[in-house]
Write an enzyme that holds these catalytic residues in place. Structure first.
Site, mmCIF file in Angstrom:
data_model
loop_
_atom_site.group_PDB
_atom_site.id
_atom_site.type_symbol
_atom_site.label_atom_id
_atom_site.label_comp_id
_atom_site.label_asym_id
_atom_site.label_seq_id
_atom_site.Cartn_x
_atom_site.Cartn_y
_atom_site.Cartn_z
ATOM 1 C CE LYS A 34 -5.928 1.888 -0.775
ATOM 2 N NZ LYS A 34 -6.319 1.992 0.582
ATOM 3 C CE LYS A 78 -3.708 2.310 2.484
ATOM 4 N NZ LYS A 78 -4.730 2.199 3.522
#
Ligand code: PBG
Length: 326
Positions: A248, A195
């Site tokens: 992500k 992330k």
């Protein structure tokens, strides 16, 4: 002309021919639709920066689930917008927390729906950070203890998968151990393993009310400049027991998705985040691009890169389009 010239256009002549040789297909069952849940009844607040996305009370979320199932979308990921926030994010691990309530309601009405609980404190802390603070510092191990409590309480409410999005070190092992100890050996952990500290999360923080009151998330989320570090995060989370690995954001990280899908043997998920969604909508609203086309192309690109699972605010719209194309 040389009769032996290569003619790839032969396979592009007609729609049927192109479909015959199409390598990447989208399926609604591979989409996960995010839902933002708040207290109340009959509440449907539009999110300004995310057209067609709403903050929903539980009854409205149930309506949404019904529509999703009809479209073949079988998974939702839940984010909570609690009534009250505090410095320790207690709404995240309260047994009657807003996500726990929504989970119970959805699983009771639609047992076949997969409910995924995002595990993080940022929506529940009054300072908007993902963990406990000591001065300006986000504490790691103390935060992990609370994340474990959140994951257990979500599993207890009926969540089918827990998805830690906090990026604290060691949280996957701790959550796995906590779930197992509480009798939830069969609940998978979908790790937001890679992330990045991305600027594409802006609209989400409007939707979830989780803008940090000071500072940013760069001491725990990854530097977007780093690729090899992503592989380290993936190795760690796999060693700690992650069942599904997520990358992500999606479009800015297609290279990472590709590599992760090659080096792992677990399902790879990608999160097409709020800013990616807002960007495609804004461009279309200006008449600069066609939303149906950019939506399908972006989803196809994410899948082509190697993500079999896509978390996307387009899940409903894309599923409708797939249905219409059949
Ligand atoms: C944290 C979380 C965030 C997103 C998903 N989980 C926000 C953040 O890290 O600030 C972003 C998703 C999006 O932008 O669509 N609970």
């Amino acid at each position: 002309m040389d009769p032996l010239i290569a003619r790839p256009r032969r396979l592009r002549r007609t729609p049927a021919m192109r479909e015959l040789v199409r390598e990447t297909l989208l399926h609604p069952a591979n989409f996960i639709y995010p839902l933002f849940i708040l207290p109340g009844n009959g509440v449907r607040n539009p999110v300004g920066s995310m057209p067609e996305v709403f903050q929903l009370s539980v009854d409205q979320a149930l309506q949404e689930c019904e529509e999703l199932l009809e479209l073949g979308v079988r998974s939702v990921i839940l984010f909570g917008i609690p009534d009250a926030k505090d410095s320790v994010g207690s709404g995240a691990y309260a047994s009657d927390g807003i996500v726990q309530q929504a989970t119970r309601a959805i699983k009771q009405r639609f047992p076949e729906m997969l409910v995924i609980a995002d595990v993080c404190l940022c929506e529940y802390t009054d300072h908007g950070h993902c963990g406990l603070l000591h001065g300006q510092e986000i504490l790691n191990d103390e935060t992990v203890e609370l994340l474990v409590r959140a994951a257990i309480s979500q599993a207890d409410a009926g969540a089918d998968i827990v998805a830690p999005s906090d990026m604290m070190d060691g949280r996957i092992a701790a959550i796995r151990e906590g779930l197992d100890g509480a009798g939830f050996q069969n609940i998978p952990v979908m790790s937001y393993a890679v992330k990045y500290a991305s600027s594409f999360y802006g609209p989400f923080r409007d939707a979830a009310g989780s803008v940090p009151t000071f500072g940013d998330r760069r001491t725990h989320q990854m530097d977007p400049a780093n690729f090899r570090e992503a592989l380290k995060e993936v190795q760690l989370d796999l060693a700690e027991g992650a069942d599904i690995i997520m990358v992500k954001p999606a479009m800015p990280c297609l290279d990472v998705i590709r590599e992760v899908s090659i080096i792992t043997d677990v399902p790879v998920a990608a999160y097409q985040v709020s800013g990616e969604y807002a960007m495609l909508h804004a461009s279309a609203a200006n008449g600069w691009t066609n939303l149906e086309l950019t939506m399908m192309e972006s989803l196809t690109a994410i899948r082509r890169a190697g993500a079999s699972i896509i978390i996307t605010y387009f899940a409903k719209r894309a599923a409708k389009q797939l249905q219409a194309n059949r």
